[in-house]
Enzyme design. Sequence first.
Site: not given
Ligand code: FNR
Length: 371
Positions: A254, A106, A155, A230, A129
């Site tokens: 997300h 991330s 993202t 994404k 980001y």
């Molecule tokens: C995320 N996600 C996410 N996506 C992204 O593009 N940058 C980020 O920094 C984050 N940070 C993040 C933190 C936490 C705690 C979660 C739960 C999710 C989204 C992540 O990449 C992904 O799309 C989802 O987590 C997928 O779903 P599941 O496997 O958590 O159900």
Amino acid sequence: MEITNVSEYEAIAKQKLPKMVFDYYASGAEDQWTLQENRNAFSRILFRPRILIDVSKIDMSTTVLGFKISMPIMIAPTAMQKMAHPEGEYATARAASAAGTIMTLSSWATSSVEEVASTGPGIRFFQLYVYKDRNVVAQLVRRAERAGFKAIALTVDTPRLGRREADIKNRFTLPPFLTLKNFEGLDLGKMDKADDSGLASYVAGQIDRTLSWKDVKWLQTITKLPILVKGVLTAEDTRIAVQSGAAGIIVSNHGARQLDYVPATISALEEVVKAAQGRVPVFLDGGVRRGTDVFKALALGASGIFIGRPVVFSLAAEGEAGVRKVLQMLRDEFELTMALSGCRSLKEISRDHIVADWDTPRTQPRYTPRL
Ligand code: FNR
């Protein structure tokens, strides 16, 4: 107690973590309808297994953007992993490379791209980001490239942060002993406390709401790395992403943390796959917790899946060993699913191996009772 499936780590994480941290990891946006639906939708897809096929040898390996990995199960970017465990992203990176798969780091990691690279070899993607200050973005992308990251996951679903009510109630903020390490030298590594979610305020202050398709083109002028878009959920955006030079698409909501009442990703997947017309690979994340889920995504045309929450929950429970175990359990379950449905390699997994609730009945009843 022995852990026998991925979902069991959530309850352990809940016991171990401060409420503010657990809620940040676990929550979705608003009513959390999409959060439940990401799981529920998988349960409306059933198997049509084939029998009496020699499944003594099963090959789960695949290639993503030209990189060979051991299985189509990869790690999604999740922010601030050192809140879960002191080793945070280091542990995740080591577990991913031990499993022979890809980790996505991330932008908001609590370890920098250079630090993660220093953990050893491994195929890694960098999630981006886009900040208002484009010099920050250009610098960061260059650093990721230099640190050996192989692709950018851009993202696109976060011009503003989704309304995560637990974070608002908890006044969520990054604990003061941690830093968003990629931004440390740029004076953007700390997060202030706010009257609501500290993260929502940070996003409002720093993230560029004007982001548009022309920026996908711009990104290609500052990096040679392939770009995965994404956060795509529709055929329309899939077509524009392909035209804009995306190397791949990640169907993602997300983890249900942005717009509530969007469909489960597994429900949106087939529309995106059809629109991509095989021109770029399509991946999925959201609610994948079982090997059967992985199989269903592949049967609907995904080239691979990513997991988010299982990583932070298992990190909280057992550090690197936990993440390794999550990857191993999903791998074992996926292999078993392939065997029990008669598939020996990923290319044998077909649309005919599943039936979804949106499919029209395939066969008419052959037997009509005499009245
Ligand atoms: C995320 N996600 C996410 N996506 C992204 O593009 N940058 C980020 O920094 C984050 N940070 C993040 C933190 C936490 C705690 C979660 C739960 C999710 C989204 C992540 O990449 C992904 O799309 C989802 O987590 C997928 O779903 P599941 O496997 O958590 O159900």
